[in-house]
Scaffold this active site. Structure first.
Site, PDB file in Angstrom:
ATOM      1  N   LYS A   1      33.037  37.303  47.454  1.00 42.73           N
ATOM      2  CA  LYS A   1      32.096  38.269  46.875  1.00 42.73           C
ATOM      3  C   LYS A   1      31.135  38.792  47.921  1.00 42.73           C
ATOM      4  O   LYS A   1      30.774  39.961  47.926  1.00 42.73           O
ATOM      5  CB  LYS A   1      31.327  37.601  45.733  1.00 42.73           C
ATOM      6  CG  LYS A   1      32.144  37.478  44.468  1.00 42.73           C
ATOM      7  CD  LYS A   1      31.385  36.759  43.382  1.00 42.73           C
ATOM      8  CE  LYS A   1      31.386  35.276  43.615  1.00 42.73           C
ATOM      9  NZ  LYS A   1      30.842  34.494  42.498  1.00 42.73           N
TER      10      LYS A   1
ATOM     11  N   ARG B   1      43.194  28.084  46.833  1.00 40.87           N
ATOM     12  CA  ARG B   1      42.702  29.411  46.494  1.00 40.87           C
ATOM     13  C   ARG B   1      43.838  30.417  46.533  1.00 40.87           C
ATOM     14  O   ARG B   1      44.778  30.277  47.290  1.00 40.87           O
ATOM     15  CB  ARG B   1      41.666  29.878  47.521  1.00 40.87           C
ATOM     16  CG  ARG B   1      40.370  29.146  47.492  1.00 40.87           C
ATOM     17  CD  ARG B   1      39.466  29.648  48.605  1.00 40.87           C
ATOM     18  NE  ARG B   1      38.830  30.905  48.283  1.00 40.87           N
ATOM     19  CZ  ARG B   1      37.676  30.998  47.658  1.00 40.87           C
ATOM     20  NH1 ARG B   1      37.009  29.917  47.296  1.00 40.87           N
ATOM     21  NH2 ARG B   1      37.157  32.178  47.386  1.00 40.87           N
TER      22      ARG B   1
ATOM     23  N   GLU C   1      29.611  32.190  39.385  1.00 43.43           N
ATOM     24  CA  GLU C   1      28.215  32.459  39.704  1.00 43.43           C
ATOM     25  C   GLU C   1      28.006  33.968  39.559  1.00 43.43           C
ATOM     26  O   GLU C   1      28.759  34.742  40.142  1.00 43.43           O
ATOM     27  CB  GLU C   1      27.935  32.021  41.154  1.00 43.43           C
ATOM     28  CG  GLU C   1      26.486  32.210  41.525  1.00 43.43           C
ATOM     29  CD  GLU C   1      26.157  31.726  42.936  1.00 43.43           C
ATOM     30  OE1 GLU C   1      27.052  31.204  43.632  1.00 43.43           O
ATOM     31  OE2 GLU C   1      24.990  31.892  43.313  1.00 43.43           O
TER      32      GLU C   1
HETATM   33  P1  ATP Z   1      33.289  33.796  46.286  1.00 43.23           P
HETATM   34  O1  ATP Z   1      33.609  33.205  47.611  1.00 43.23           O
HETATM   35  O2  ATP Z   1      34.058  35.028  45.994  1.00 43.23           O
HETATM   36  O3  ATP Z   1      31.837  33.927  46.021  1.00 43.23           O
HETATM   37  P2  ATP Z   1      33.160  31.518  44.639  1.00 43.23           P
HETATM   38  O4  ATP Z   1      34.093  30.386  44.592  1.00 43.23           O
HETATM   39  O5  ATP Z   1      31.830  31.252  45.234  1.00 43.23           O
HETATM   40  O6  ATP Z   1      33.901  32.738  45.282  1.00 43.23           O
HETATM   41  P3  ATP Z   1      32.441  31.456  41.919  1.00 43.23           P
HETATM   42  O7  ATP Z   1      31.803  32.502  41.091  1.00 43.23           O
HETATM   43  O8  ATP Z   1      31.680  30.228  42.209  1.00 43.23           O
HETATM   44  O9  ATP Z   1      32.906  32.154  43.236  1.00 43.23           O
HETATM   45  O10 ATP Z   1      33.878  31.092  41.342  1.00 43.23           O
HETATM   46  C1  ATP Z   1      34.131  30.758  40.010  1.00 43.23           C
HETATM   47  C2  ATP Z   1      35.415  29.984  39.934  1.00 43.23           C
HETATM   48  O11 ATP Z   1      36.480  30.748  40.477  1.00 43.23           O
HETATM   49  C3  ATP Z   1      35.330  28.713  40.764  1.00 43.23           C
HETATM   50  O12 ATP Z   1      35.829  27.652  39.974  1.00 43.23           O
HETATM   51  C4  ATP Z   1      36.201  28.978  41.943  1.00 43.23           C
HETATM   52  O13 ATP Z   1      36.804  27.812  42.404  1.00 43.23           O
HETATM   53  C5  ATP Z   1      37.208  29.994  41.415  1.00 43.23           C
HETATM   54  N1  ATP Z   1      37.691  30.844  42.492  1.00 43.23           N
HETATM   55  C6  ATP Z   1      36.957  31.607  43.330  1.00 43.23           C
HETATM   56  N2  ATP Z   1      37.724  32.207  44.251  1.00 43.23           N
HETATM   57  C7  ATP Z   1      39.006  31.829  43.987  1.00 43.23           C
HETATM   58  C8  ATP Z   1      40.282  32.106  44.582  1.00 43.23           C
HETATM   59  N3  ATP Z   1      40.403  32.903  45.639  1.00 43.23           N
HETATM   60  N4  ATP Z   1      41.382  31.535  44.041  1.00 43.23           N
HETATM   61  C9  ATP Z   1      41.291  30.739  42.959  1.00 43.23           C
HETATM   62  N5  ATP Z   1      40.127  30.436  42.355  1.00 43.23           N
HETATM   63  C10 ATP Z   1      38.990  30.959  42.855  1.00 43.23           C
HETATM   64 MG    MG Z   2      30.643  29.583  44.251  1.00 43.85          MG
END
Ligand code: ATP
Ligand code: MG
Length: 567
Positions: A272, A262, A36
């Site tokens: 983020k 994760r 995102e």
């Molecule tokens: P954040 O909590 O940092 O906003 P998010 O999962 O909402 O993380 P996205 O931009 O939706 O962020 O993530 C894109 C991809 O990265 C998703 O498929 C998510 O599962 C993966 N991802 C995010 N954080 C991690 C992590 N700590 N370890 C492994 N994969 C991750």
């Molecule tokens: Mg997300």
């Protein structure tokens, strides 16, 4: 078969994919990385990128970089640009597979029209709060909305008018008609569309309604022909909804969702929202602050794509939540830089040293190898003179046993140069040593008659006049506790910030060859660690250095004890 393919099958995801190919379920593997664009990528995303792009690479498949831009309020072009730059920097190529969820807005809409026609979705006019109340809880079933049994043509009409912008935000939503008593809350008639009368960075004012994540994500996967939709464990409870959407729509492919745990690295956070809060509070300078666990921060700190990929590979993919030691990441960085970084001499905390028997006005050049086991990287000349700087820590007046550096009456070798002997010290009025006076043995230069003479210690140095004063930034971990997010000692992650995470020193001295160093170049300062020429604050002729990592693992032990205590 490539190296990567030879290791395929080692983790549970690669095992599943190998079986799916062997069993003929798929002939080509398709994955996607779906960020995102509401922040910069962090170390957790690196894992997801390496997994999705890595799997596609290893199995000769394809991977999409798809921006999940379904929430127009939080997203920004700067984030899109930074994410593309980061994925590219990590060494992955999406080729012509750069997509946006917003590319499929018409498709999502058509799918919901399909569901409404089939009686599988309805327009609900309850308020957001009433919807929440009707949902029930983990222990209580939900209740049906009074609007749940609206006639198909009424739903069609209302949905058309939602799209046309006839209603205000929150007046209606579209919900899937599944089961308000389902044990899984995600199946209690989840919202599929909501009214949001705001412009979108790519579709402008075309839409007054926007799809919810689960709907958009599932349909995007299917439209792109994704075979394996790899996501983190928090989506496990969403999988039944993912499958319900696939079951109830006529879509070109049937992706399979697989969850993994994760990546969390000790002493850091991977959210983020929380990283953005650190910037907002002014605790760090921005997304690319070298202390941040973001890709931009790690790049500016001197971490390399090779090191990050090596690190992710060593951690592996599992379903078990754990915190990875920061020292594992730093070791991967050291291993990579050890191969590539040229060696140079720099003194972080200078102490003047005068060679009493070295003729005044004399100067000579000593030859130094740029890399100890890569002769192809060549040599350079180091100016040597009567007045030098050494590291203050390399001299002690009253040292403990086993101190093999310089002491009164003691001898050391100057790296690439002569053996010297300390004969006197000069002090300031406060008694602080301000100069060390030595004699040198002219026969001990490389190639000289006593070149082979042995002393216990070798120290680094720079010539006083020919060296340059530079700014060096030393970093420490951003948080004082290993798990600032879920810390057992209580408190918010912000309560555990390390106030001493940045130390700036402006009086360091570096050998002259570093003055022309390119921004972004990484060097090993011998005996000190790896340092990168900062890409933001350096100007030609005035490099600023960031310490990437020390040479030795200085806090592995402390970290191990702390992690053992909490997990
Ligand atoms: P954040 O909590 O940092 O906003 P998010 O999962 O909402 O993380 P996205 O931009 O939706 O962020 O993530 C894109 C991809 O990265 C998703 O498929 C998510 O599962 C993966 N991802 C995010 N954080 C991690 C992590 N700590 N370890 C492994 N994969 C991750
Ligand atoms: Mg997300």
């Amino acid at each position: 078969m490539s190296d990567a393919a030879a290791t395929a099958g080692k983790d549970f995801i690669r095992t599943i994919i190998t079986e799916d190919l062997a069993g003929g379920q798929h002939t080509e593997i398709v994955t996607r990385f779906p960020p995102e664009p509401n922040g910069y990528l962090h170390i957790g995303h690196v894992m997801s990128i390496c997994l999705n792009f890595g799997v596609a690479e290893e199995f000769g498949g394809r991977c999409y970089l798809r921006f999940d831009d379904t929430n127009p309020l939080k997203e920004d072009q700067d984030f899109v640009d930074s994410i593309k730059a980061d994925v590219e920097w990590l060494g992955f190529d999406w080729a012509d597979r750069l997509t946006y969820a917003s590319d499929y807005f018409e498709d999502f809409h058509a799918c919901v029209v399909q569901l409404i026609e089939a009686g599988k979705a309805y327009v609900d006019s309850l308020s957001a709060e009433a919807i929440r109340e009707h949902r029930g809880s983990l222990t209580e079933p939900g209740r049906n909305s009074p609007y749940r049994d609206r006639a198909v043509d009424e739903n069609q009409d209302l949905f058309r008018r939602m799209r046309a912008g006839e209603f205000d935000d929150g007046a209606h939503v579209v919900r899937a008609k599944i089961d308000m008593a389902a044990p899984n809350l995600n199946l209690r008639d989840p919202t599929l569309y909501r009214i949001r009368k705001v412009g979108h960075q790519r579709t402008g004012d075309a839409w007054n309604i926007y799809p919810m994540y689960d709907l958009a994500h599932t349909i995007s996967d299917a439209l792109e022909g994704v075979t394996h939709s790899l996501c983190t464990l928090e989506f496990e409870d969403h999988r039944p909804l993912y499958e319900w959407i696939l079951d109830n729509l006529d879509l070109p492919a049937r992706p399979r969702q697989i969850e993994f745990s994760r990546m969390n690295v000790a002493f850091g956070i991977t959210s983020k929202r929380k990283l953005a809060a650190l910037i907002g509070a002014g605790f760090v300078g921005g997304w690319d602050d070298p202390r941040m666990p973001t890709v931009a921060g790690m790049r500016r700190r001197g971490y390399t794509p090779g090191a990050l990929r090596r690190f992710v590979r060593s951690v592996g993919v599992t379903k078990k939540d754990k915190i990875i030691e920061m020292s594992a990441l730093e070791n991967a960085v050291r291993e990579d830089l050890n191969e590539h970084a040229p060696r140079v001499l720099a003194v972080l905390n200078p102490l003047k040293l005068v060679l009493l028997n070295y003729p005044e006005g004399q100067a000579e050049q000593l030859t130094a190898a740029n890399h100890p086991h890569r002769p192809e990287l060549g040599t350079r000349e180091l100016p040597f003179a009567r007045e030098l700087f050494i590291e203050r820590d390399d001299f002690m007046e009253d040292p403990p046993r086993k101190f093999f550096r310089l002491r009164p009456g003691g001898e050391v070798r100057l790296r690439y140069g002569y053996i010297i002997k300390c004969v006197a010290v000069v002090r300031t009025d406060d008694g602080v040593v301000s100069e060390v006076h030595c004699t040198y043995d002219p026969d001990t230069r490389s190639g000289g008659p006593a070149a082979g003479r042995k002393v216990k210690g070798t120290i680094h140095w720079v010539a006083a006049e020919a060296s340059h004063e530079v700014e060096v930034r030393l970093f420490d971990r951003l948080f004082l506790v290993a798990n600032p997010d879920g810390n057992r000692d209580g408190g918010d992650y912000r309560d555990h910030l390390n106030e001493a995470s940045l130390r700036v020193t402006t009086h360091c001295r570096v050998e002259p060859s570093l003055i022309g160093a390119q921004a972004g170049a990484v060097f090993q300062f011998e005996r000190q660690g790896y340092f990168i020429v900062d890409t933001v604050d350096s100007v030609p002729g005035r490099p600023v250095f960031n310490r990437t990592v020390t040479l030795r693992d200085t806090w592995a032990k402390l970290e191990r004890a702390e992690l053992a205590r909490i997990q």
